[in-house]
Each structure stands twice: as structure tokens, then as C-alpha cells.
Design an enzyme around this catalytic site. Sequence first.
Site: not given
Length: 606
Positions: A478, A485, A98-99, A74, A501, A601, A482, A2, A27
Site C-alpha cells: 500500500e 500514484e 464523539n469517540g 452511533w 530473490h 476515484k 500511494k 457521531c 455521518r
Amino acid sequence: MCGIVGILGNAPVAERLIDSLKRLEYRGYDSAGIATLEGGRLTRLRAAGKLKNLEAEAAAHPLAGVIGIGHTRWATHGGPTERNAHPHVAGRVAVVHNGIIENFRELKDALIAGGAVFESDTDTEVIAHLLSVALAAGETPQDALAKTLKRLRGAFALAILIEGEEDLLLAARRGSPLAVGLGKGETYLGSDAIALAPFTNRIVYLEEGDWAVLDRKGVTIFDAEDRPVARPLKVLQSSALLVEKGNYRHFMAKEIAEQPDVIGHTLAYYLDLAEGRAKAPEGLDFAAVERVSIAACGTAYYAGLVGKYWFERLARLPVDIDVASEFRYREVPLKPGGLSIFISQSGETADTLASLRYCREAGQRIAAVVNVPTSTIARESDVVLPTLAGPEIGVASTKAFTCQLSVLASLAVAAARARGTIDAAEEKRLVEALAEVPRLVSQALALEHEIAEIGRRIHKASDVLYLGRGTSYPIALEGALKLKELSYIHAEGYAAGELKHGPIALIDESVPVVVVAPFDSLFEKTASNMQEVAARGGRIILVTDEEGLAHAGLTPAETILLPKMPPEIAPIVYAIPVQFLAYHTAVVNGTDVDQPRNLAKSVTVE
């Protein structure tokens, strides 16, 4: 995610508050409101729906106050109605927030027992009541805020207006960002600098745990221990106020830090946090689904892999998942009427789009988990499942990934309830666990300094291995992605059970081995794999919790300790350390963090 704005001005602020809120429309929101002080008394306007509705209210009922706060909401706790719109008022206090306040139920029950009367269904209103009680007991506004903050559990940002205090705004940040703007005889507050661009380019960013006292002369900032602190003043160029890094060295660092806010925003879209229920997305009947196919690329694929574990374990719903570039060419046999889910940050990924079209021709129902709701993938889907991460500038996806996980976790809970594999009590437990994620992510962010030191100690490694079991396996994948890259160090992620293995042949004293291992039902097996690594001289970097460290049976070379948490939400929180480790290793190596070589991107060609 929010939006918050505040103005301590010298002329009526209502119009400027609304204009600032418009700059935060990206937002997402479903209601809006403002409050001002007129003659020292609180007045407010609120409206459900878009800002044009609030503008109409302001035109019909002009506010003349020269100090005010505004908010785009929101819905999290309570529906998107005018009565649930911010600001919320209790006694002399108006609050925008917010939150998520995780312990709002126990606070609310205690306040009601003390005679408080609530007007909304929100968690935010408890803050206004807590402050009001403290003020009524004779506390100063500053002391009332410091006292109240210690009673709140969750991730949040606050702006507070107090009746009779015409030269005072209070603010606090824990997990969600806040920026203070300094003008000539005026002071401003906003969720980010974009909201403040029309007024000033002199910005002070509150840091984690800070709270602040604003008057027209400037701002006094206190840290989480209530000690006065100085935060640096940033003078931003006008172009930076469009898309800016704020108080961060790179966009990626900013986007990592935004995760408590955007995860909370995303979870609120899919969960009824007040009732402890998962919202079944319109157009998806999980009770009628026999099998799910998921296709994605890169980081989004790893999010889908975690989703596979969740759907199968919670909803007992079989899931096939494939890298989109392979899926499109395998000529997968698909039963008409099945559900296919496609995950993409940009919504333009060429291989994912081609896979979607293949499934469309096979008679599948198409759902898209995307961060850009106007994208091609979104437009060609039957059901759009937005991630609500906001603009992600860094090429290496961070906040979009954890928002994708948040969407998939929420969907898995909704699917489980629809299919009768969990009851209402278990649904509530899982929803309450998910509501804790923003706070836990904030705690993980607090480990940045020690993770940065680990990055400095491994930056010369030629190879790094990542291990994990269950939902930690995709996080290991992941983490390896990261690292390679961003830092250009060769890294590989493996299921821990696969160690013997083949990968064990690579291990010697020069190879760091990052083990992602919350203390869960699989930890004992992972601990055995760590012993195998240790026996061969491997340098173990263990990402776990206190209980995991106590049961590891060895002393790792490095340890990253996270809070204890329900195992279902661990993948979202454990993503933070592997992001930080890659980021800080890359910074030491001097690579281009936001735009790594050879990467884009959005991959819009094969």
C-alpha cells in the site's frame, strides 16, 4: 463519527440545534438529543432512532433556552436506547461526546466507589461525573475541564454545558474534529463546518489536543499543555460549506486527519466495546463457513490481503484472495454455499462487481465491504458491511482503507469466536486492543512534521522499495502504491523474505528502502533483511517502535517511531506513516494530490 453541535445564541436554540444535526446525518447515527439552559437550569430531550423522533419530542416539550448542545450518536458503549443517548448529565454538567474513552471502566469504578450513581451504559457519562466532582470541589469550569482531560485516555471530541453558566460552552478535541463558528453576538460549535453553514462562514478549527472556552464574544483556545494559543480564522465560501477542506491544504490531508474519528465510528458498529465482544453480523454464520474468497482492486485488495492474515491466524479459516480483474477471468472453482467477500470504497468498481456476479452464479453467499451503502455492489450483496468512513474526495484512498481494515479485523474476531478458535478472554483482549486504535492513530498523526521532512529528503529518488513481513507486507504494498500514484516516483512493495530473490539487485545508495516493521514475532527476520540492504548502501527508512529500533542492529538513515501496540492492530496504525510519506513527497514534487493524473476515484469500466 457521531455529530456534535453547540449554540451560544440570543434566541431559543432548540430548533436550530436540530436543524444543524440534520446536516450531520450523513455521518450515521442511531439516537439523538439536545440540552439547553432555561433560567440557568439544565433541560434535555433525547430519543432513540432518527431525528424525526427528537423533533416530535421537541414539539411536545418545547425548550426555550438560548444556549444549548446537541448530538447524534452511533452506539459504542451501550445499546442505541434513549437512556444511552447524549447529552449525558451528572450534577451541573451536560456532555456530548464523539469517540471512545478507553479507560472508562477504571474511571467508572473509582467514581462509583466515591458515591457516583450512573444512569447509562456509556463511556461518556464518566466525563460528566469527573467534571461534576471537580466543580463540587470548587474548581472553575475551565480548571475542571483541564484537570479532567488529563485523566482521559482515548480519541474524542467534547462539548460541555454547565448549569448556571449561561454564557459559557466548553469544548475539547483529541483525535476527533471540532470547528468553532463566530457570528454577531453568537458563537457556535460543530463536528465540521457543514453543521454551522446556516449561521456563519467564519470558522476556527481546533487543532489536536486543543480545548476551548466559548462565550458570545468569541472563543479562547488552549493547547494540550493548557497554554493560550491563537488558531487561524477561516472565511469559507458558501460552496465550500457543502464539501470543504477545512483547515487543510488538500482533501487527502483532511481525510488522513479524520481517521481516528471514522475508525472509531466503524469499530463501534462491529464491536460491543462495553462488553468486550465482537458482534456477529446478521446473515453471516462463520461456524458454517469452510472457506472464504475475497476479491478487490488496488488499495481495497491490500486491505483484503491483511484480512486474509487475520482470518487465517485468528479464526483458522482458509482464505483465497485475488485481484478482482484476475478473479473474474480465472474461472475459479467455487463450492456452493461458500462465502465471498468483495471490498470496494465506491461499491461501483467494474471488475469487483463482475467478480461478485460470477460468485453469485456459483452459489456463493455474498458479503460486501463498501463505503457507499446504496451502491450497486451493496444492492447485489446478501450482507452489506459498511465502512462508515464518510465521503472520501481524494482519489487516493486513505480513511476508507483503514476503515476497511477495521471492518475486516472485527469480522475476523467474530469469526474466531464463532468457530471456537479463541475463548471469551481472548475475544475481550482483541476487542480492547481494537478500541485503542483511534488513540494510537492520533499519536501517529502527531508525527506528520517529521515524516514531511523525510518526504523532502527522498522526493528526488527515481525508485523506492518498501519491505514488510506478515501483515506488514500488505502495508508495504500500500505504501508503494500511494507513493507512485501521488508523487509519480516508481515504487515497489515486496515481502521482505523475497528480497534476495531479485529486488536486492536494485539496491544502491540512491535507493530509499522503507521497512515497515513493528517489533513482533517476525521482526528478527526483517532485521536480517535490513542488514542485507545496509551492506549494499541502501538508505533505510525504518517504521517501527522503540523496541524495534533497539533491536534493529543498525542505525537507519531515517526512523519513524510509533507507539508500542498489540501486533494484531499494527496494520491499521502503520498505514498512517506510509500515507503521510506519499502525501508529503507528492506535495514537494508539486503534483495534484487530490486528483493524480490518469486516475479516477471509481473505476467503473475495465
